[in-house]
Design an enzyme around this catalytic site. Structure first.
Site, short mmCIF file in Angstrom:
data_model
loop_
_atom_site.label_atom_id
_atom_site.label_comp_id
_atom_site.label_asym_id
_atom_site.label_seq_id
_atom_site.Cartn_x
_atom_site.Cartn_y
_atom_site.Cartn_z
N HIS A 268 0.80 -1.23 0.00
CA HIS A 268 0.00 0.00 0.00
C HIS A 268 0.84 1.29 0.00
O HIS A 268 0.81 2.06 -0.95
CB HIS A 268 -0.91 0.04 1.24
CG HIS A 268 -1.78 -1.15 1.43
ND1 HIS A 268 -2.90 -1.41 0.68
CD2 HIS A 268 -1.69 -2.17 2.32
CE1 HIS A 268 -3.48 -2.53 1.11
NE2 HIS A 268 -2.76 -3.01 2.09
O1 RIB Z 1 -5.20 -0.20 4.67
C1 RIB Z 1 -3.80 -0.15 4.47
C2 RIB Z 1 -3.18 0.94 5.28
O2 RIB Z 1 -3.42 0.70 6.66
C3 RIB Z 1 -1.66 1.00 5.13
O3 RIB Z 1 -1.23 2.31 5.30
C4 RIB Z 1 -1.17 0.14 6.25
O4 RIB Z 1 0.14 0.49 6.68
C5 RIB Z 1 -2.17 0.50 7.33
O5 RIB Z 1 -1.74 1.73 7.93
#
Ligand code: RIB
Ligand code: CA
Length: 312
Positions: A242
């Site tokens: 992500h």
């Molecule tokens: O949903 C994914 C996000 O939530 C990413 O930033 C992960 O690190 C968590 O913070």
């Protein structure tokens, strides 16, 4: 001329890869500082983890501040089930010795935006938006001085990952997200729709491990640990990386594609709390307040990460 950024983060293995990508791309990015926020794990751990990552990258000079230890209104929800109890499970690294900067992360964000030339600082939130919202509330003048907010959060066709409707960062602090998306600041949003196309794979992790450095060993260990949750949940070949999507967009925006949309945040219904209601097809007259990314060249993305890690 490198682009000047502040990273706001809740490490988390994917946050760690994002920070390494930024620190390993000095021609493209100046990291002014890093502010920690409660999210994946509590603030005491996220503020520790940021320093672990900076020391791994040989960057004890980076300003690291601790920010909010809870959301604006709701109780903190953490994600040890994904990231492990330390938030950086998967690599065994020493306790950090570099100090936290004594300033609160919110004050550091405000101070930087009020002293640097207007329109030159980009904010890169990788976790719940609590610090960003608090800065906007504490000093509304920063809104016109922020060049852009490039964040990881939300989802459109992908739905949610912590509830059927909501992505974790927005779910943890939906009220902060409502403040940020309503502030009139240029926003670029890396939603689950794009991050779910940036999947780790055996070959991609192997290409990072093949670099053969202390940094790449830690990064590969984090990726191996981090992906197991999503592989089991989605049955996919790998886990979605992500947060590095935020940093990769700043370095090579051509790897991504999306469109400007209206984005609103659900803060009333418990059923859909934290949902990002994204008007992808433009069926409303609501203002298009965000550039929502939906696709990425995953091979180019992982090549960028490997190149950055090999420079550290
Ligand atoms: O949903 C994914 C996000 O939530 C990413 O930033 C992960 O690190 C968590 O913070
Ligand atoms: Ca994160």
């Amino acid at each position: 001329m490198p682009r000047s950024i502040i990273i706001d983060t809740d490490p988390g293995q994917d946050d760690a890869l994002a920070i390494l990508l930024a620190l390993g791309s000095p021609d493209a990015l100046e990291v002014i500082g890093i502010t920690a926020v409660a999210g994946n794990v509590p603030l005491a751990l996220t503020s520790r983890n940021v320093r672990v990552i900076c020391e791994l990258a040989g960057r004890r000079d980076i300003t690291v501040c601790a920010g909010a230890d809870r959301p604006l209104l709701r109780p903190l929800v953490t994600a040890e089930h994904v990231h492990g109890k330390t938030g950086l499970d998967g690599a065994d690294l020493p306790e950090p010795t570099m100090p936290l900067d004594p300033r609160h992360g919110v004050d550091f964000i405000i101070e930087t935006l009020m002293t640097r030339a207007a329109g030159t600082v980009t904010l890169c939130p990788l976790g719940p938006l609590t610090n960003i919202a608090m800065a906007l509330i504490r000093e509304p003048r920063i809104a016109s001085r922020i060049k852009e907010i490039v964040l990881m959060g939300g989802g459109c066709f992908e739905g949610g990952n912590i509830t059927p409707a909501a992505e974790f960062n927005i779910f943890v602090d939906p009220h902060a997200a409502k403040v940020v998306f309503g502030a009139g600041v240029p926003i670029t949003m890396m939603s689950l729709d794009v991050t779910h196309k940036a999947l780790t794979s055996r070959s991609r992790v192997a290409s990072i491990k093949a670099i053969g450095s202390k940094v790449s060993d830690a990064a590969a260990g984090w990726l191996d640990f981090f992906e197991r949750f999503d592989v089991q949940k989605y049955g996919s070949e790998g886990g979605p990386l992500h947060d590095p999507c935020v940093i990769a967009w700043l370095i090579r925006p051509e790897l991504f594609s999306g469109r400007r949309c209206n984005v609103e945040i659900e803060t009333v219904s418990e059923l859909t709390m934290g949902m990002t209601v994204i008007d992808w097809w433009g069926v409303t007259e609501r203002p298009k307040n965000a550039h929502v990314l939906g696709d990425v060249d995953a091979d180019g993305f992982f090549a960028l990460i490997a190149q950055a890690i090999s420079r550290l």
